[in-house]
Design an enzyme around this catalytic site. Sequence first.
Site, PDB file in Angstrom:
ATOM      1  CB  THR A  60      -0.937   0.024   1.215  1.00 38.81           C
ATOM      2  OG1 THR A  60      -0.162  -0.171   2.409  1.00 38.81           O
ATOM      3  CG2 THR A  60      -1.998  -1.059   1.106  1.00 38.81           C
ATOM      4  CE1 TYR A  61       4.324   1.445   3.913  1.00 38.12           C
ATOM      5  CE2 TYR A  61       6.498   0.886   3.103  1.00 38.12           C
ATOM      6  CZ  TYR A  61       5.602   0.991   4.143  1.00 38.12           C
ATOM      7  OH  TYR A  61       5.983   0.628   5.419  1.00 38.12           O
ATOM      8  CB  SER A  62       3.222   5.680  -3.096  1.00 44.57           C
ATOM      9  OG  SER A  62       3.825   6.586  -2.192  1.00 44.57           O
ATOM     10  N   GLY A  64       1.060   1.229  -4.272  1.00 43.25           N
ATOM     11  CA  GLY A  64       1.807   0.201  -4.996  1.00 43.25           C
ATOM     12  C   GLY A  64       2.968   0.725  -5.806  1.00 43.25           C
TER      13      GLY A  64
END
Length: 320
Positions: A60-62, A64
């Site tokens: 879920t960081y940015s 994907g």
Amino acid sequence: MEYTQLGSSGIKVSRLCLGCMSFGDPASKMHAWTLDPDKSEEIIKHALDLGINFFDTANTYSAGTSEEYLGRAIKRNVARDKVVLASKVYFNEGKLSAAAIEREIEGSLKRLGTDYLDLYIIHRFDYDTPIEETMLALHKLVKAGKVRALGASAMYGYQFYNMQLAARDRGLTMFSSMQNHYNPLYREDERELIPICRQMNVALTPYSPLAAGRCSRPNWEADTLRSKTDEVAMRKYDSTEDMDRAISARIAELAQKHSATMTQITLAWHFAKGVASPVIGATKTKYLDDAAGAFNVALPKEDVEYIDELYIPHKISGAR
């Protein structure tokens, strides 16, 4: 660079892990200060040049794009088997259900451009999914060759212990690492979670080891886009600023004593505490050079105690 074993996994990792939350498309609206693909690659390449082989990201960081930028940089600069790639699962539909884990691993592998992860981390504890379902789903990934080892992140000690026992009692893969919230300004996990990890030979790879910069600079705030917009860090640290500034001041004092930087003193504190590989974020190469200098600092017991003695118990942050 120094290296160590990641718990009982047999995986050799650098004693600094590059956290990749700083990489990704700002349009994802997760953070305003993330770096584009080229600037991300510059940081990743410099990390490789310093001997860092351990890279941590999340699905879920940015949205994907952190995984995408990391995967692109690795493919262009180093052989896949020379690095240890870690990603996470939880902040997604279904959290840690079997269906979610099976779906999310495929997305992470695709975005990273690899057919396996060295370390797959559960981002939090899932109150809605039976522990046995989660541990069996993770074990199946290991047996299928999609994951080499398993890790966990911030949770209560009893939760981690129960997950480990559920795996052990059923002959499933146990966790080899714990990425918890830990630094001189937040030490609540020293009560239970960290002793459990030591008992079970689980490597400590804490996030926010520098307390979002508050243990790496003499001023509480910094004139940077991240410092001005990182609301998560503000929630974690600013409410206890009055009591924690004194700890930061002692770190600054010891930095002068050892002719080192505050970053180096703080990381040396982690190593003295038995941390295997703190997860450090960087948006400039000079920050990585600074961190790597920590291996030149030997922090004696009395200096660790000098930092520790002002600590006052904090509200739980991370496990909930």
